[in-house]
Design a protein around this motif. Structure first.
Motif: not given
Length: 448
Positions: A112-118
Motif C-alpha cells: 500500500s506504501l513503498v520506498v521509491l529511489s531517485d
C-alpha cells in the motif's frame, strides 16, 4: 545531440506522451502502462473508509528498521483501527524496485506504501503504477509548504505530487580524525581532490590503514558519487541531453580516480559498503550517504569527522548531488488501502517523526519545522549534512532519467577502477550506450 530542455518540462512531456513501453528494453522495471493508466489522476476519496490493514514495503534505508518500527507503534496508538505491516522488501533500492515490479506483473501482493529511489520512481510515474497524491494531500491537509522545497519538488511533475520525501540524502566526506592527526593533517575535509591526493601518502604512512581512501561500492553508487569527481573537473555524465562522459574533462576526472587505485595506490574500491569498511578502520576516509552517518558513529572505534564533498581543479563548490528516496502509493491497490497508506505517509513525515528518523539515520530532516535542537546536540555532525544542502546540484539527466543508465555507469566504473581499463575508450563506449538509450527511448517523447 544539442537539444536542450528543462528537466521538469521533459517530465511533463514524458508523462503525456506515448511509447513508455520502449523504456523496458533498457533494464529495470517495465514501463508498459498498466490498466489504471487513464484514470489514476481522477481518484475521488470522498466517502472512502481507510483499510484496516496495509503493507509498508521498505529496504530500511540507513539501517532504519528500528525507528520505522517505533513510528509504526506510535501510529497504531493514534489510529488503532489501522494496522501497518512493515515488510522488508529488499536489502537496497534495486531489490525493492524489482520486487515491486514482480508484484505489478502478477497483479497481486502489492504494497500500500513503498520506498521509491531517485533513479527508479520515475519509471513508475511513467507507467502510472503510482497515484498522484494531490487529492489525498488536500483531504488530509498535508502541509506541503512545510517540507523543504528542493526535496518535495523532486516529486512534483506534470503539475502533480507523485511522492513525498523520506530518506533523502547527499554524499558526505567521512574521515578518521585520529588518522588525520597522526599524519599531521588539518582536522577538516580536503577542499579539493588534488589536496587530498597530496595528503594520501602521509595518511598511508602514519595511520597503518590499508588505504587512505575507499571508493564507494560501484553497484548503486558509482553513477551517483562520481558526479562529484566529474563536476569538479568541469565534466559530467551529461549536460542536459548532451552525453559528455567522454569529454576531456570527464576523462581527466576518471583518470585521476583510476590513478588513485593503481598508479598512486592510495585508494581501494569497496566490494559492498564503503561505510562499513571505513568504520572498520580499513581506510582513513570515504564517501558515503548521510544516511550512513549514525551507523558509522555507532560502529567506529575512533573519532569520526565529516565534511562537504571535495571540489576539483576547475570547480570547487556546488559539486554535491542530492539523492535518496521518497514514499509513493501504488495505483493497483484499493482506495481504502490508498487512503490508509496516505494517513500513515502523513504521519511518517510529521515534523516530530522526521526529526526522529533523521536522528536515527543521518538522513535529511524533510520538514522545515522539525525541531532538530536535541538531535544536533547529540549528533552535531548532522548539521554539516544539513548545511551542504545549500550547495547541492541537480543530478545529471543521464543518470536520473535514462532508464538503465545507472547500471551502465556502474559497469563502466568497474572496468576503470577494478580492471584498469583504458578510461577514454571505456567512456567512449559508455557514451554510445547512453546515446542509444536516449535516441531510442527518450528522444521520441521530446518536442523540438
Amino acid at each position: 545531440m544539442s537539444f536542450t530542455l528543462d528537466r521538469r518540462f521533459f517530465l511533463t512531456l514524458a508523462g503525456a506522451g506515448a511509447g513508455a513501453a520502449a523504456l523496458s528494453a533498457c533494464g529495470g522495471p517495465s514501463t508498459t502502462p498498466g490498466a489504471a493508466a487513464t484514470t489514476v489522476a481522477d481518484i475521488d476519496f470522498s466517502g472512502v473508509k481507510p483499510a484496516a490493514s496495509i503493507d509498508f514495503w521498505s529496504n530500511h534505508p540507513g539501517k532504519s528498521q528500528d525507528v520505522e518500527k517505533s513510528i509504526i507503534e506510535k501510529f497504531h496508538a493514534k489510529y488503532p483501527d489501522i494496522k501497518v505491516n512493515l515488510v522488508t522488501a529488499g536489502a537496497n533500492y534495486e531489490e525493492i524496485a524489482q520486487k515491486f515490479q514482480t508484484a505489478q506483473a502478477a497483479k497481486s501482493g502489492l504494497p500500500s506504501l513503498v520506498v521509491l529511489s531517485d533513479v527508479w520512481w520515475f519509471r513508475y510515474y511513467l507507467n502510472e503504477s503510482i497515484i498522484p497524491l494531490d487529492s489525498l494531500v488536500k483531504q488530509l491537509d498535508v502541509k506541503l509548504d512545510d517540507f523543504r522545497t528542493s526535496l518535495v519538488d523532486d516529486y512534483k511533475y506534470d503539475g502533480k505530487q507523485w511522492a513525498l520525501p523520506y530518506g533523502r540524502s547527499t554524499p558526505l566526506f567521512y574521515y578518521n580524525k585520529d588518522h588525520f592527526a597522526a599524519a599531521g593533517l588539518p582536522d577538516r575535509a580536503p577542499a579539493t581532490w588534488q589536496e587530498f591526493a597530496g595528503w594520501a601518502p602521509k595518511l598511508k604512512a602514519a595511520s597503518g590503514a590499508q588505504y587512505a581512501f575507499m571508493h564507494p561500492a560501484l553497484a548503486g553508487y558509482a553513477g551517483w558519487t562520481l558526479q562529484n569527481n566529474l563536476w569538479g573537473e568541469g565534466g559530467g555524465w551529461s549536460k542536459e541531453w548532451d552525453i559528455t562522459c567522454d569529454s576531456a574533462e570527464s576523462v581527466a576526472a576518471l583518470q585521476a580516480a583510476q590513478d588513485s587505485v593503481y598508479k598512486d595506490a592510495w585508494a581501494g574500491v569497496s566490494s559492498k559498503e564503503s561505510a562499513d569498511d571505513f568504520a572498520a578502520g580499513l581506510a582513513s576516509a570515504t564517501l558515503s550517504s548521510t544516511g550512513s552517518l549514525i551507523g558509522i558513529l555507532k560502529s567506529a572505534k575512533f573519532n569520526v569527522g565529516v565534511g562537504f564533498l571535495p571540489g576539483g581543479s576547475k570547480v570547487t563548490s556546488g559539486v554535491c548531488p542530492t539523492g535518496g528516496a521518497g514514499l509513493g502509493i501504488p495505483s493497483g491497490v484499493t482506495k481504502e488501502e490508498q487512503l490508509a497508506a496516505a494517513m500513515f505517509l502523513q504521519f511518517m513525515t510529521e515534523p516530530e517523526n522526521t526529526a526522529a528518523f533523521s536522528a536515527a539515520t543521518g538522513y535529511m530532516p524533510t520538514r522545515t519545522s522539525a525541531d532538530m535542537t536535541a538531535v544536533l546536540a547529540k549528533t552535531p555532525q548532522i548539521k554539516i549534512a544539513m548545511d551542504q544542502l545549500a550547495v547541492t546540484k541537480v543530478q545529471d539527466n543521464a543518470r536520473a532519467f535514462l532508464p538503465g543508465a545507472d547500471q551502465e555507469m556502474a559497469k563502466a566504473a568497474a572496468k576503470i577502477l577494478t580492471q584498469e581499463a583504458d578510461v577514454k575508450a571505456t567512456m567512449t563506449e559508455l557514451k554510445a550506450t547512453l546515446e542509444g538509450i536516449y535516441t531510442k527511448d527518450v528522444k521520441p517523447k521530446l518536442k523540438a
